[in-house]
Design a protein around this motif. Structure first.
Motif, PDB file in Angstrom:
ATOM      1  N   GLN A  23       7.742   8.971  -5.605  1.00 21.78           N
ATOM      2  CA  GLN A  23       6.511   8.681  -4.734  1.00 21.78           C
ATOM      3  C   GLN A  23       6.846   7.406  -3.847  1.00 21.78           C
ATOM      4  O   GLN A  23       6.612   7.429  -2.708  1.00 21.78           O
ATOM      5  CB  GLN A  23       4.924   8.317  -5.358  1.00 21.78           C
ATOM      6  N   ILE A  24       7.587   6.557  -4.380  1.00 22.37           N
ATOM      7  CA  ILE A  24       7.812   5.290  -3.687  1.00 22.37           C
ATOM      8  C   ILE A  24       8.985   5.389  -2.845  1.00 22.37           C
ATOM      9  O   ILE A  24       9.015   5.010  -1.710  1.00 22.37           O
ATOM     10  CB  ILE A  24       8.008   3.936  -4.784  1.00 22.37           C
ATOM     11  N   PHE A  25      10.119   6.107  -3.663  1.00 26.75           N
ATOM     12  CA  PHE A  25      11.250   5.913  -2.662  1.00 26.75           C
ATOM     13  C   PHE A  25      12.411   6.994  -3.564  1.00 26.75           C
ATOM     14  O   PHE A  25      12.390   6.781  -4.720  1.00 26.75           O
ATOM     15  CB  PHE A  25      11.967   4.817  -2.415  1.00 26.75           C
TER      16      PHE A  25
ATOM     17  N   GLU B 215       6.360  -2.652   0.590  1.00 27.34           N
ATOM     18  CA  GLU B 215       6.026  -2.055   1.921  1.00 27.34           C
ATOM     19  C   GLU B 215       4.487  -1.243   1.632  1.00 27.34           C
ATOM     20  O   GLU B 215       3.457  -1.098   2.280  1.00 27.34           O
ATOM     21  CB  GLU B 215       6.844  -1.522   2.494  1.00 27.34           C
ATOM     22  N   LYS B 216       4.748  -0.403   0.560  1.00 29.19           N
ATOM     23  CA  LYS B 216       3.651   0.788   0.402  1.00 29.19           C
ATOM     24  C   LYS B 216       2.266  -0.149  -0.139  1.00 29.19           C
ATOM     25  O   LYS B 216       1.452   0.149   0.237  1.00 29.19           O
ATOM     26  CB  LYS B 216       4.034   1.783  -0.713  1.00 29.19           C
ATOM     27  N   GLU B 217       2.512  -1.132  -0.897  1.00 24.32           N
ATOM     28  CA  GLU B 217       1.513  -1.914  -1.275  1.00 24.32           C
ATOM     29  C   GLU B 217       0.754  -2.901  -0.292  1.00 24.32           C
ATOM     30  O   GLU B 217      -0.298  -3.076  -0.118  1.00 24.32           O
ATOM     31  CB  GLU B 217       1.989  -2.825  -2.522  1.00 24.32           C
TER      32      GLU B 217
ATOM     33  N   VAL C 125       0.632   2.104  -9.176  1.00 25.71           N
ATOM     34  CA  VAL C 125       1.385   0.972  -9.389  1.00 25.71           C
ATOM     35  C   VAL C 125       0.479  -0.197  -9.823  1.00 25.71           C
ATOM     36  O   VAL C 125      -0.308  -0.482  -8.885  1.00 25.71           O
ATOM     37  CB  VAL C 125       2.438   0.601  -8.409  1.00 25.71           C
ATOM     38  N   VAL C 126       0.648  -0.868 -10.905  1.00 21.04           N
ATOM     39  CA  VAL C 126      -0.075  -2.133 -10.949  1.00 21.04           C
ATOM     40  C   VAL C 126       0.793  -3.224 -10.579  1.00 21.04           C
ATOM     41  O   VAL C 126       1.814  -3.285 -11.517  1.00 21.04           O
ATOM     42  CB  VAL C 126      -0.861  -2.071 -12.363  1.00 21.04           C
ATOM     43  N   LEU C 127       0.909  -3.885  -9.648  1.00 18.73           N
ATOM     44  CA  LEU C 127       1.960  -4.930  -9.001  1.00 18.73           C
ATOM     45  C   LEU C 127       1.304  -5.948  -8.741  1.00 18.73           C
ATOM     46  O   LEU C 127       0.343  -6.426  -7.913  1.00 18.73           O
ATOM     47  CB  LEU C 127       2.620  -4.056  -7.851  1.00 18.73           C
ATOM     48  N   PRO C 128       1.634  -7.045  -9.651  1.00 20.97           N
ATOM     49  CA  PRO C 128       1.152  -8.439  -9.369  1.00 20.97           C
ATOM     50  C   PRO C 128       2.114  -9.049  -8.087  1.00 20.97           C
ATOM     51  O   PRO C 128       2.946  -9.730  -8.650  1.00 20.97           O
ATOM     52  CB  PRO C 128       1.520  -9.274 -10.752  1.00 20.97           C
ATOM     53  N   MET C 129       1.700  -8.753  -6.914  1.00 27.27           N
ATOM     54  CA  MET C 129       2.126  -8.978  -5.742  1.00 27.27           C
ATOM     55  C   MET C 129       2.640 -10.564  -5.719  1.00 27.27           C
ATOM     56  O   MET C 129       3.928 -10.679  -5.232  1.00 27.27           O
ATOM     57  CB  MET C 129       1.399  -8.576  -4.616  1.00 27.27           C
ATOM     58  N   LYS C 130       1.972 -11.680  -6.093  1.00 29.67           N
ATOM     59  CA  LYS C 130       2.560 -12.695  -5.781  1.00 29.67           C
ATOM     60  C   LYS C 130       3.420 -13.058  -6.944  1.00 29.67           C
ATOM     61  O   LYS C 130       4.546 -13.693  -6.640  1.00 29.67           O
ATOM     62  CB  LYS C 130       1.254 -13.797  -6.057  1.00 29.67           C
ATOM     63  N   SER C 131       3.436 -12.586  -7.942  1.00 29.15           N
ATOM     64  CA  SER C 131       4.596 -12.770  -8.878  1.00 29.15           C
ATOM     65  C   SER C 131       5.744 -12.001  -8.539  1.00 29.15           C
ATOM     66  O   SER C 131       6.951 -12.566  -8.609  1.00 29.15           O
ATOM     67  CB  SER C 131       3.917 -12.443 -10.478  1.00 29.15           C
ATOM     68  N   TYR C 132       5.642 -10.845  -7.931  1.00 30.31           N
ATOM     69  CA  TYR C 132       6.574  -9.963  -7.887  1.00 30.31           C
ATOM     70  C   TYR C 132       7.324 -10.409  -6.515  1.00 30.31           C
ATOM     71  O   TYR C 132       8.558 -10.760  -6.450  1.00 30.31           O
ATOM     72  CB  TYR C 132       6.255  -8.677  -7.416  1.00 30.31           C
TER      73      TYR C 132
ATOM     74  N   LYS D  40      -1.562  -0.459   1.636  1.00 27.40           N
ATOM     75  CA  LYS D  40      -2.784  -0.349   1.096  1.00 27.40           C
ATOM     76  C   LYS D  40      -3.583  -1.408   1.132  1.00 27.40           C
ATOM     77  O   LYS D  40      -4.981  -1.072   1.352  1.00 27.40           O
ATOM     78  CB  LYS D  40      -2.516   0.023  -0.443  1.00 27.40           C
ATOM     79  N   THR D  41      -3.022  -2.676   1.073  1.00 28.53           N
ATOM     80  CA  THR D  41      -3.646  -4.047   1.393  1.00 28.53           C
ATOM     81  C   THR D  41      -4.454  -3.992   2.718  1.00 28.53           C
ATOM     82  O   THR D  41      -5.591  -4.424   2.867  1.00 28.53           O
ATOM     83  CB  THR D  41      -2.851  -5.115   0.894  1.00 28.53           C
ATOM     84  N   GLU D  42      -3.597  -3.569   3.699  1.00 30.70           N
ATOM     85  CA  GLU D  42      -4.122  -3.571   4.984  1.00 30.70           C
ATOM     86  C   GLU D  42      -5.146  -2.571   5.200  1.00 30.70           C
ATOM     87  O   GLU D  42      -6.486  -2.832   5.879  1.00 30.70           O
ATOM     88  CB  GLU D  42      -3.218  -3.339   5.931  1.00 30.70           C
ATOM     89  N   GLU D  43      -5.014  -1.385   4.328  1.00 30.46           N
ATOM     90  CA  GLU D  43      -5.934  -0.418   4.634  1.00 30.46           C
ATOM     91  C   GLU D  43      -7.301  -0.895   4.169  1.00 30.46           C
ATOM     92  O   GLU D  43      -8.475  -0.613   4.514  1.00 30.46           O
ATOM     93  CB  GLU D  43      -5.769   0.818   4.001  1.00 30.46           C
ATOM     94  N   LEU D  44      -7.288  -1.484   3.081  1.00 29.46           N
ATOM     95  CA  LEU D  44      -8.346  -2.084   2.350  1.00 29.46           C
ATOM     96  C   LEU D  44      -9.185  -3.132   3.216  1.00 29.46           C
ATOM     97  O   LEU D  44     -10.468  -3.000   3.127  1.00 29.46           O
ATOM     98  CB  LEU D  44      -8.197  -2.637   0.969  1.00 29.46           C
ATOM     99  N   PHE D  45      -8.232  -4.212   3.638  1.00 29.31           N
ATOM    100  CA  PHE D  45      -8.981  -5.151   4.571  1.00 29.31           C
ATOM    101  C   PHE D  45      -9.792  -4.532   5.767  1.00 29.31           C
ATOM    102  O   PHE D  45     -10.691  -4.895   5.998  1.00 29.31           O
ATOM    103  CB  PHE D  45      -7.850  -6.061   5.045  1.00 29.31           C
ATOM    104  N   ILE D  46      -8.911  -3.660   6.473  1.00 29.47           N
ATOM    105  CA  ILE D  46      -9.674  -2.976   7.650  1.00 29.47           C
ATOM    106  C   ILE D  46     -10.845  -2.202   7.137  1.00 29.47           C
ATOM    107  O   ILE D  46     -11.906  -2.399   7.754  1.00 29.47           O
ATOM    108  CB  ILE D  46      -8.748  -1.762   8.274  1.00 29.47           C
ATOM    109  N   SER D  47     -10.862  -1.557   6.118  1.00 30.52           N
ATOM    110  CA  SER D  47     -11.913  -0.919   5.267  1.00 30.52           C
ATOM    111  C   SER D  47     -13.290  -2.060   5.284  1.00 30.52           C
ATOM    112  O   SER D  47     -14.486  -1.695   5.741  1.00 30.52           O
ATOM    113  CB  SER D  47     -11.858   0.010   4.383  1.00 30.52           C
TER     114      SER D  47
END
Length: 186
Positions: free
Chosen positions: A9-11, A127-129, A75-82, A132-139
């Motif tokens: 699903q990611i790539f 990129e996918k994450e 995916v449970v992704l700790p983005m700042k750490s990643y 998702k963050t952008e969609e959440l922000f806009i919502s």
């Protein structure tokens, strides 16, 4: 959910690259209410949800602020750490007993150096994450609580069935009383 489906699903990876990546992934189980990612820590692990549901929240003085739910295949992704190897701001709590796949971020970074396909997979993951963050922000910025609830009903109906109303109200940025009113109107 099968790890192959989640990774694809990611790539889509060539089989050799996927095999190398899968060799670094292990399956783990945690009980309900476990906190698998903690705010204020540099996290070293990415999780993929095989079975169960989780929430991301930021602790607040009076009440936690829930801003994301994850379910099978997510995916449970700790983005700042990643991305930057920095401390996270969120906690990830399991809302059910969960079976997860785990992948150490340092192991993944090493693969980025040796396999361009896996490096591209990691880029697509970020990129996918981000989307998702952008969609959440806009919502959150441009939709009413009623519209956000209807969107949740449409896009993730299992959340409504599997998550307690207090967390859903927090996610929508409203009180449980307001959520009850919205639910009765729909």
């Amino acid at each position: 959910m099968n790890i192959d489906i989640i990774l694809d699903q990611i790539f889509l990876l060539p089989e050799h690259s996927k095999s190398v990546l899968k060799n670094l992934i292990s399956e783990v189980e945690f009980p309900k209410d476990s906190i698998i990612i903690k705010a204020g820590k540099v996290e070293r692990t990415i999780y993929f949800i095989k079975k169960g549901i989780v929430r991301a929240f930021v602790p607040q003085e009076n009440q936690d602020l829930t801003f994301w739910f994850g379910k099978e295949g997510d995916v449970v992704l700790p983005m700042k750490s990643y991305v930057d190897n920095h401390q996270n701001y969120e906690n990830i709590q399991l809302l059910e007993d969960c079976v997860l796949y785990q992948l150490k971020i340092d192991d993944l970074r090493q693969l980025f150096e040796t396999d361009i396909n896996i490096a591209n997979w990691g880029r697509k993951l970020a990129e996918k994450e981000l989307v998702k963050t952008e969609e959440l922000f806009i919502s959150r910025q441009f939709r009413t609580a009623s519209q956000r609830y209807e969107e949740l009903l449409t896009k993730q109906p299992e959340i409504i069935q599997r998550v307690q109303l207090g967390y859903i109200a927090s996610y929508l940025g409203i009180t449980q009383v307001s959520l009850s009113r919205i639910r009765s109107e729909i």
